[in-house]
Enzyme design. Sequence first.
Site, PDB file in Angstrom:
ATOM      1  N   GLY A  43       0.796  -1.229   0.000  1.00 60.10           N
ATOM      2  CA  GLY A  43       0.000   0.000   0.000  1.00 60.10           C
ATOM      3  C   GLY A  43       0.824   1.273   0.000  1.00 60.10           C
ATOM      4  O   GLY A  43       0.287   2.381   0.033  1.00 60.10           O
ATOM      5  N   SER A  44       2.164   1.139  -0.051  1.00 57.92           N
ATOM      6  CA  SER A  44       3.006   2.340  -0.015  1.00 57.92           C
ATOM      7  C   SER A  44       3.088   3.035  -1.374  1.00 57.92           C
ATOM      8  O   SER A  44       3.613   4.142  -1.469  1.00 57.92           O
ATOM      9  CB  SER A  44       4.415   1.984   0.485  1.00 57.92           C
ATOM     10  OG  SER A  44       5.018   1.031  -0.370  1.00 57.92           O
ATOM     11  N   GLY A  45       2.592   2.374  -2.422  1.00 62.04           N
ATOM     12  CA  GLY A  45       2.562   3.016  -3.737  1.00 62.04           C
ATOM     13  C   GLY A  45       3.592   2.492  -4.726  1.00 62.04           C
ATOM     14  O   GLY A  45       3.882   3.139  -5.735  1.00 62.04           O
ATOM     15  N   LYS A  46       4.124   1.302  -4.481  1.00 61.38           N
ATOM     16  CA  LYS A  46       5.154   0.737  -5.373  1.00 61.38           C
ATOM     17  C   LYS A  46       4.625   0.535  -6.788  1.00 61.38           C
ATOM     18  O   LYS A  46       5.255   0.954  -7.759  1.00 61.38           O
ATOM     19  CB  LYS A  46       5.672  -0.616  -4.822  1.00 61.38           C
ATOM     20  CG  LYS A  46       6.279  -0.526  -3.437  1.00 61.38           C
ATOM     21  CD  LYS A  46       6.724  -1.878  -2.922  1.00 61.38           C
ATOM     22  CE  LYS A  46       5.614  -2.895  -2.770  1.00 61.38           C
ATOM     23  NZ  LYS A  46       4.593  -2.538  -1.781  1.00 61.38           N
ATOM     24  N   THR A  48       1.984   1.822  -8.108  1.00 65.35           N
ATOM     25  CA  THR A  48       1.567   3.124  -8.654  1.00 65.35           C
ATOM     26  C   THR A  48       2.772   3.850  -9.235  1.00 65.35           C
ATOM     27  O   THR A  48       2.722   4.363 -10.363  1.00 65.35           O
ATOM     28  CB  THR A  48       0.922   3.976  -7.524  1.00 65.35           C
ATOM     29  OG1 THR A  48      -0.171   3.235  -6.977  1.00 65.35           O
ATOM     30  CG2 THR A  48       0.450   5.317  -8.040  1.00 65.35           C
ATOM     31  N   ARG A  87       9.974 -16.117   0.453  1.00 57.66           N
ATOM     32  CA  ARG A  87      10.172 -14.707   0.103  1.00 57.66           C
ATOM     33  C   ARG A  87      11.579 -14.511  -0.456  1.00 57.66           C
ATOM     34  O   ARG A  87      11.778 -13.783  -1.429  1.00 57.66           O
ATOM     35  CB  ARG A  87       9.988 -13.810   1.336  1.00 57.66           C
ATOM     36  CG  ARG A  87       8.531 -13.643   1.785  1.00 57.66           C
ATOM     37  CD  ARG A  87       8.492 -12.633   2.923  1.00 57.66           C
ATOM     38  NE  ARG A  87       7.229 -12.559   3.622  1.00 57.66           N
ATOM     39  CZ  ARG A  87       6.281 -11.641   3.394  1.00 57.66           C
ATOM     40  NH1 ARG A  87       6.440 -10.746   2.437  1.00 57.66           N
ATOM     41  NH2 ARG A  87       5.177 -11.622   4.110  1.00 57.66           N
ATOM     42  N   SER A 114       9.615  -6.824  -0.912  1.00 57.34           N
ATOM     43  CA  SER A 114      11.010  -7.225  -0.632  1.00 57.34           C
ATOM     44  C   SER A 114      11.459  -6.747   0.756  1.00 57.34           C
ATOM     45  O   SER A 114      12.295  -5.865   0.868  1.00 57.34           O
ATOM     46  CB  SER A 114      11.968  -6.738  -1.725  1.00 57.34           C
ATOM     47  OG  SER A 114      11.736  -5.414  -2.141  1.00 57.34           O
TER      48      SER A 114
HETATM   49  N1  LIG Z   1       1.403   8.963  -4.142  1.00 56.31           N
HETATM   50  C1  LIG Z   1       0.164   8.560  -3.883  1.00 56.31           C
HETATM   51  N2  LIG Z   1      -0.769   9.438  -3.487  1.00 56.31           N
HETATM   52  C2  LIG Z   1      -2.017   9.011  -3.210  1.00 56.31           C
HETATM   53  N3  LIG Z   1      -2.446   7.728  -3.309  1.00 56.31           N
HETATM   54  C3  LIG Z   1      -1.546   6.822  -3.698  1.00 56.31           C
HETATM   55  C4  LIG Z   1      -0.198   7.184  -4.010  1.00 56.31           C
HETATM   56  N4  LIG Z   1       0.459   6.060  -4.350  1.00 56.31           N
HETATM   57  C5  LIG Z   1      -0.424   5.060  -4.274  1.00 56.31           C
HETATM   58  N5  LIG Z   1      -1.633   5.513  -3.887  1.00 56.31           N
HETATM   59  C6  LIG Z   1      -2.820   4.691  -3.686  1.00 56.31           C
HETATM   60  O1  LIG Z   1      -2.523   3.773  -2.647  1.00 56.31           O
HETATM   61  C7  LIG Z   1      -3.045   2.486  -2.935  1.00 56.31           C
HETATM   62  C8  LIG Z   1      -1.927   1.467  -2.887  1.00 56.31           C
HETATM   63  O2  LIG Z   1      -0.993   1.731  -3.930  1.00 56.31           O
HETATM   64  P1  LIG Z   1      -0.215   0.562  -4.666  1.00 56.31           P
HETATM   65  O3  LIG Z   1      -1.162  -0.492  -5.109  1.00 56.31           O
HETATM   66  O4  LIG Z   1       0.632   1.217  -5.702  1.00 56.31           O
HETATM   67  O5  LIG Z   1       0.686   0.005  -3.469  1.00 56.31           O
HETATM   68  P2  LIG Z   1       1.762  -1.166  -3.485  1.00 56.31           P
HETATM   69  O6  LIG Z   1       2.938  -0.645  -2.718  1.00 56.31           O
HETATM   70  O7  LIG Z   1       1.995  -1.645  -4.861  1.00 56.31           O
HETATM   71  O8  LIG Z   1       1.063  -2.285  -2.610  1.00 56.31           O
HETATM   72  P3  LIG Z   1       1.235  -3.900  -2.677  1.00 56.31           P
HETATM   73  O9  LIG Z   1       2.556  -4.219  -2.055  1.00 56.31           O
HETATM   74  O10 LIG Z   1       0.102  -4.407  -1.847  1.00 56.31           O
HETATM   75  O11 LIG Z   1       1.141  -4.319  -4.118  1.00 56.31           O
HETATM   76  C9  LIG Z   1      -3.730   2.584  -4.297  1.00 56.31           C
HETATM   77  O12 LIG Z   1      -5.104   2.763  -4.086  1.00 56.31           O
HETATM   78  C10 LIG Z   1      -3.122   3.825  -4.902  1.00 56.31           C
HETATM   79  O13 LIG Z   1      -4.009   4.478  -5.783  1.00 56.31           O
HETATM   80 MG   LIG Z   2       1.696  -3.486  -5.809  1.00 54.08          MG
END
Ligand SMILES: Nc1ncnc2c1ncn2[C@@H]1O[C@H](COP(=O)(O)OP(=O)(O)OP(=O)(O)O)[C@@H](O)[C@H]1O
Ligand SMILES: [Mg+2]
Length: 210
Positions: A43-46, A48, A87, A114
């Site tokens: 959920g940290s935005g990786k 995205t 992992r 990771s």
């Molecule tokens: N910079 C940002 N600002 C606002 N919302 C964001 C941002 N980055 C990501 N999000 C939102 O946060 C949520 C989680 O993002 P994302 O799926 O990219 O996380 P992730 O790190 O890939 O998680 P996972 O490890 O579960 O795959 C999504 O709903 C996304 O739209």
């Molecule tokens: Mg992801």
Amino acid sequence: MNSLISNLGSSNIFWHDCPVEKADRQKLLKQKGCVVWITGLSGSGKSTLACTLGRELHSRGKLSYILDGDNLRHGLNKDLGFKAEDRAENIRRVGEVAKLFADAGLICIASLISPYRKDRDACRALLPDASFIEVFMNISLEICEARDAKGLYRLARAGKIKGFTGIDDPYEPPVNSEIEIKEKDGICPTPIAMAGEVVSYLEEKGYLLD
Ligand SMILES: Nc1ncnc2c1ncn2[C@@H]1O[C@H](COP(=O)(O)OP(=O)(O)OP(=O)(O)O)[C@@H](O)[C@H]1O
Ligand SMILES: [Mg+2]
């Protein structure tokens, strides 16, 4: 066949050089191959950042390819679970594939939680000439959990998922990441701003040639 393979000691396996080399491919593509390794909590935005960066590079005529943790668990890594050794094997395989993509001359974007430093550092060690660029998504657990895009934090808090990173499994932050994406006063940079930081780094270090 299997017995034949298992009878082959590594001393009987040779490297076969190919006539077209990494430098030739890089010249063709007008870029330098590297790995952008995005690590952080769920959920940290990786993903995205990976997608926004991929689109930005594409619009600049640069070839990239995303290795996303979730997607790879549908195929290459579908036999692996989430215990520490699985992992580790997950990361090892992605590291080896990322190395191949970088050798192909691509900007390989790997986005995976990771969580263990040792596993990420082993991938870094596979890449030559500082071409492993670690991006740390330094976004608080509070923000990640509030987003809970997949509903997994809720399940982990309820004890329905065991060994969830950040809840009952550790996340070891990088000590020397090349890029750190940080929230400020609880506000995260936009996806475009995050991708911009990485593109600026790639430009500055000479990965994007014209
Ligand atoms: N910079 C940002 N600002 C606002 N919302 C964001 C941002 N980055 C990501 N999000 C939102 O946060 C949520 C989680 O993002 P994302 O799926 O990219 O996380 P992730 O790190 O890939 O998680 P996972 O490890 O579960 O795959 C999504 O709903 C996304 O739209
Ligand atoms: Mg992801």
